[in-house]
Design a protein around this motif. Sequence first.
Motif, PDB file in Angstrom:
ATOM      1  N   ILE A 490       0.854  -1.188   0.000  1.00 56.72           N
ATOM      2  CA  ILE A 490       0.000   0.000   0.000  1.00 56.72           C
ATOM      3  C   ILE A 490       0.890   1.238   0.000  1.00 56.72           C
ATOM      4  O   ILE A 490       1.707   1.425   0.899  1.00 56.72           O
ATOM      5  CB  ILE A 490      -0.929   0.021   1.223  1.00 56.72           C
ATOM      6  N   GLY A 491       0.751   2.055  -1.011  1.00 59.07           N
ATOM      7  CA  GLY A 491       1.508   3.289  -1.096  1.00 59.07           C
ATOM      8  C   GLY A 491       0.773   4.425  -0.405  1.00 59.07           C
ATOM      9  O   GLY A 491      -0.458   4.410  -0.289  1.00 59.07           O
ATOM     10  N   VAL A 492       1.508   5.417   0.043  1.00 59.08           N
ATOM     11  CA  VAL A 492       0.928   6.604   0.669  1.00 59.08           C
ATOM     12  C   VAL A 492       1.622   7.829   0.104  1.00 59.08           C
ATOM     13  O   VAL A 492       2.855   7.888   0.054  1.00 59.08           O
ATOM     14  CB  VAL A 492       1.068   6.586   2.208  1.00 59.08           C
ATOM     15  N   THR A 493       0.839   8.810  -0.318  1.00 55.28           N
ATOM     16  CA  THR A 493       1.372  10.026  -0.926  1.00 55.28           C
ATOM     17  C   THR A 493       0.818  11.253  -0.217  1.00 55.28           C
ATOM     18  O   THR A 493      -0.380  11.306   0.087  1.00 55.28           O
ATOM     19  CB  THR A 493       0.999  10.102  -2.415  1.00 55.28           C
ATOM     20  N   ALA A 494       1.668  12.233   0.025  1.00 55.75           N
ATOM     21  CA  ALA A 494       1.236  13.540   0.507  1.00 55.75           C
ATOM     22  C   ALA A 494       1.319  14.511  -0.663  1.00 55.75           C
ATOM     23  O   ALA A 494       2.403  14.741  -1.209  1.00 55.75           O
ATOM     24  CB  ALA A 494       2.104  14.012   1.658  1.00 55.75           C
ATOM     25  N   LYS A 545      -4.213  16.004 -11.653  1.00 56.63           N
ATOM     26  CA  LYS A 545      -3.199  15.329 -12.470  1.00 56.63           C
ATOM     27  C   LYS A 545      -2.073  14.792 -11.586  1.00 56.63           C
ATOM     28  O   LYS A 545      -1.580  13.682 -11.794  1.00 56.63           O
ATOM     29  CB  LYS A 545      -2.620  16.304 -13.502  1.00 56.63           C
ATOM     30  N   ALA A 546      -1.663  15.605 -10.612  1.00 58.33           N
ATOM     31  CA  ALA A 546      -0.589  15.176  -9.711  1.00 58.33           C
ATOM     32  C   ALA A 546      -1.023  13.979  -8.876  1.00 58.33           C
ATOM     33  O   ALA A 546      -0.228  13.078  -8.603  1.00 58.33           O
ATOM     34  CB  ALA A 546      -0.182  16.334  -8.798  1.00 58.33           C
ATOM     35  N   VAL A 547      -2.291  13.946  -8.482  1.00 51.36           N
ATOM     36  CA  VAL A 547      -2.807  12.826  -7.683  1.00 51.36           C
ATOM     37  C   VAL A 547      -2.755  11.534  -8.481  1.00 51.36           C
ATOM     38  O   VAL A 547      -2.213  10.518  -8.028  1.00 51.36           O
ATOM     39  CB  VAL A 547      -4.247  13.112  -7.218  1.00 51.36           C
ATOM     40  N   THR A 548      -3.311  11.543  -9.688  1.00 53.20           N
ATOM     41  CA  THR A 548      -3.347  10.317 -10.489  1.00 53.20           C
ATOM     42  C   THR A 548      -1.941   9.856 -10.865  1.00 53.20           C
ATOM     43  O   THR A 548      -1.652   8.662 -10.863  1.00 53.20           O
ATOM     44  CB  THR A 548      -4.196  10.519 -11.753  1.00 53.20           C
ATOM     45  N   ALA A 549      -1.060  10.810 -11.175  1.00 51.40           N
ATOM     46  CA  ALA A 549       0.318  10.444 -11.512  1.00 51.40           C
ATOM     47  C   ALA A 549       1.039   9.862 -10.303  1.00 51.40           C
ATOM     48  O   ALA A 549       1.825   8.912 -10.423  1.00 51.40           O
ATOM     49  CB  ALA A 549       1.072  11.659 -12.040  1.00 51.40           C
ATOM     50  N   SER A 550       0.784  10.411  -9.116  1.00 49.84           N
ATOM     51  CA  SER A 550       1.449   9.926  -7.901  1.00 49.84           C
ATOM     52  C   SER A 550       1.001   8.525  -7.538  1.00 49.84           C
ATOM     53  O   SER A 550       1.784   7.734  -7.001  1.00 49.84           O
ATOM     54  CB  SER A 550       1.174  10.891  -6.740  1.00 49.84           C
ATOM     55  N   ARG A 552       0.137   6.227  -9.759  1.00 51.95           N
ATOM     56  CA  ARG A 552       0.825   5.346 -10.705  1.00 51.95           C
ATOM     57  C   ARG A 552       2.288   5.136 -10.316  1.00 51.95           C
ATOM     58  O   ARG A 552       2.814   4.036 -10.435  1.00 51.95           O
ATOM     59  CB  ARG A 552       0.750   5.925 -12.118  1.00 51.95           C
ATOM     60  N   ARG A 553       2.935   6.203  -9.852  1.00 47.91           N
ATOM     61  CA  ARG A 553       4.382   6.145  -9.583  1.00 47.91           C
ATOM     62  C   ARG A 553       4.703   5.869  -8.125  1.00 47.91           C
ATOM     63  O   ARG A 553       5.872   5.726  -7.763  1.00 47.91           O
ATOM     64  CB  ARG A 553       5.019   7.473 -10.002  1.00 47.91           C
ATOM     65  N   ASN A 554       3.680   5.821  -7.288  1.00 50.24           N
ATOM     66  CA  ASN A 554       3.880   5.625  -5.845  1.00 50.24           C
ATOM     67  C   ASN A 554       4.840   6.678  -5.292  1.00 50.24           C
ATOM     68  O   ASN A 554       5.827   6.374  -4.622  1.00 50.24           O
ATOM     69  CB  ASN A 554       4.400   4.217  -5.542  1.00 50.24           C
ATOM     70  N   THR A 555       4.527   7.934  -5.563  1.00 54.80           N
ATOM     71  CA  THR A 555       5.346   9.055  -5.105  1.00 54.80           C
ATOM     72  C   THR A 555       5.090   9.324  -3.630  1.00 54.80           C
ATOM     73  O   THR A 555       3.952   9.263  -3.161  1.00 54.80           O
ATOM     74  CB  THR A 555       5.007  10.320  -5.924  1.00 54.80           C
ATOM     75  N   ALA A 556       6.134   9.660  -2.883  1.00 54.26           N
ATOM     76  CA  ALA A 556       5.985   9.917  -1.446  1.00 54.26           C
ATOM     77  C   ALA A 556       5.430  11.317  -1.185  1.00 54.26           C
ATOM     78  O   ALA A 556       4.443  11.481  -0.458  1.00 54.26           O
ATOM     79  CB  ALA A 556       7.318   9.742  -0.738  1.00 54.26           C
ATOM     80  N   VAL A 557       6.078  12.338  -1.736  1.00 53.82           N
ATOM     81  CA  VAL A 557       5.653  13.726  -1.554  1.00 53.82           C
ATOM     82  C   VAL A 557       5.609  14.382  -2.928  1.00 53.82           C
ATOM     83  O   VAL A 557       6.553  14.271  -3.711  1.00 53.82           O
ATOM     84  CB  VAL A 557       6.622  14.508  -0.640  1.00 53.82           C
ATOM     85  N   ARG A 558       4.526  15.095  -3.200  1.00 52.15           N
ATOM     86  CA  ARG A 558       4.380  15.726  -4.522  1.00 52.15           C
ATOM     87  C   ARG A 558       3.917  17.177  -4.375  1.00 52.15           C
ATOM     88  O   ARG A 558       2.737  17.440  -4.204  1.00 52.15           O
ATOM     89  CB  ARG A 558       3.380  14.931  -5.362  1.00 52.15           C
ATOM     90  N   PRO A 559       4.866  18.136  -4.410  1.00 54.11           N
ATOM     91  CA  PRO A 559       4.461  19.542  -4.454  1.00 54.11           C
ATOM     92  C   PRO A 559       3.744  19.837  -5.775  1.00 54.11           C
ATOM     93  O   PRO A 559       4.019  19.202  -6.798  1.00 54.11           O
ATOM     94  CB  PRO A 559       5.781  20.305  -4.363  1.00 54.11           C
TER      95      PRO A 559
END
Length: 607
Positions: A490-494, A545-550, A552-559
């Motif tokens: 389970i990935g988690v992104t801020a 867009k940033a949410v859907t991309a994150s 897919r990529r399992n990004t941790a933090v996305r400004p």
Amino acid sequence: MSSPAVAGATDSALVTIELMNRAGLTARVSHAISKATLRPALDTVAKIAQRGPLRGAPAFRIANWAELVIAPLVAPHGTVRRAQLFPDFRAEWLWHKGIKGPDDIEQGVILYFHGGGFVFGGLHSHRRLAARIARASGVPLLNVAYRQLPKVHITETIQDGLTAYRHLLDRGFAPERIVVAGDSAGGGLSFATVLAAGEQGLPLPGGIATIAPFADLDPTVRRTHPNDAKDALLSAFSISVPALVGFAHDGELDLSWSPVNHDFTGMPPVFIQVGAQEVLLPDTEQLARRCAEAGVPCTVQIWDKAIHVFQAGADQPELVVVTGAGSGIGRATSLRFAAGGSRVVVADINQDTAEETVKLIADAGGVAYPYRVDVADVAALEEFAEAVLAAHGVADVLVNNAGFGAAGTFLDQAPADIDRLLSVNLRGVIHGSRLFGKQMVARGEGGHIVNIASGAAYTPLALLNIYCTSKAAVKMFSACLRGELAGHGIGVTAICPGGISTNIFNNAEVFGFDAEEHTRQRSKVTGLARMLDLVPGHSADSVAKAVTASVRRNTAVRPVTIESWFAYVLSSIAPPAMRIATRLSDANTMATWSDRLTPRRVRNSVD
């Protein structure tokens, strides 16, 4: 519905042509971009393989090696793998852990052949697609890495397919419970394998299911077909090179190597998916004609603006839950996930705005369900999570978006106001993650949690004290939760947006001013929102867009937005500079800068 091209090629009631929905904006844009970039690149590669020092075998070997680059791709969480070795090639069993494995021969089974033009692809490249097919069908799948050019000729490749099919029969699988499937070259190999099985007197499988099958090695028909100019990825030229350079004898192709040239009498039912603009559509037309002539049931689905084997890129979450989805970022995020094919649970404290979002999704051809929930009410949030589980199943993605803003001097804020902001912005995120995270862990198939924080999480602002505090806590909570849930897949992104033009400005509370100044300050906040409408990259859809991309990529933090990125970097490399900025963010200084930065027409509209 029927396609004129395919319907004209068939006259049998047993052949069904289904035209799927007209492509949405995302699919049409993707199609255009692929046609402008990927197709020319593949044509260039094909030219290198056709002539010059790398002609033929050297170029094909390079294509073979590309499989190693894709090795890091893993199967979806919950997939069980088991190697299956043959004397001349490898294969791999794939099944979801929630079903019985291949040792249970009483169930059905899928024999899968990957695509790649007989020069590219293998177990790594198609593992995710094959595993998703296995999960969706509820039966184990044998993914076959058959031998390709330049190692063997097409006739030996067909023998590999036949060997894999014999293996399933020898294991005890009933032929009528076997489906032979594949995409592109693997789709053509699926038909060739079944035809070869029939020629050798073996019992035939229960069905054939293919994606854009490459079933005619002769490029003549494709060269004159209108789709040669429309395909987003392949051209009649690029797909002809392996056959003409690698398979042909003295420039001649044996008609028997292509399934479209065979009699289909006695073949099992056929199912094909293909893009309406694909250069391989003529192959499907010919296969449908063979089925019609032989009285074989055949269903063809034609997808508008679908890129070749688009199913491989459709790694879209099935069910998405979005809170605060009645407007702004939540609405934009819901629309983006729905456009990609996800079912969306639209939750908001306002039932009417939630239903408005659902209607927008339905009008665009998507599926969504409205719910009213106050995320600050833990009991209501628990009931909501249980209701979603009972009605729709476990969410693949949770987006904790509900929140509101508050500005003003900290000492003038009442305890009730502080508690309300923390309940929505922080505790709502915590409890939403806890409730839906438990469901994801119990299911054991992974998932993703997205928490909408803010650039304020790392930008201390004197007039946004409690708001900044809540968002900083969300960011830290997300980082901690990411570490805890990683072992469960389970990935988690801020997500940390800067200033975004949404209702958060119009609904923000302003504290510490008398009535006249309060009205003036609220007008400035509204003016700031209007100013953001004029700045590119500051829309709610930019965050979506940033949410859907994150995910897919399992990004941790996305400004998101340039000022959020700037603050993110500055807070990492120069914390003292951020502390100076805090002292410059008091009420008087901010008021002065607001007057200077707000365009005159905006100031006039709100004064």
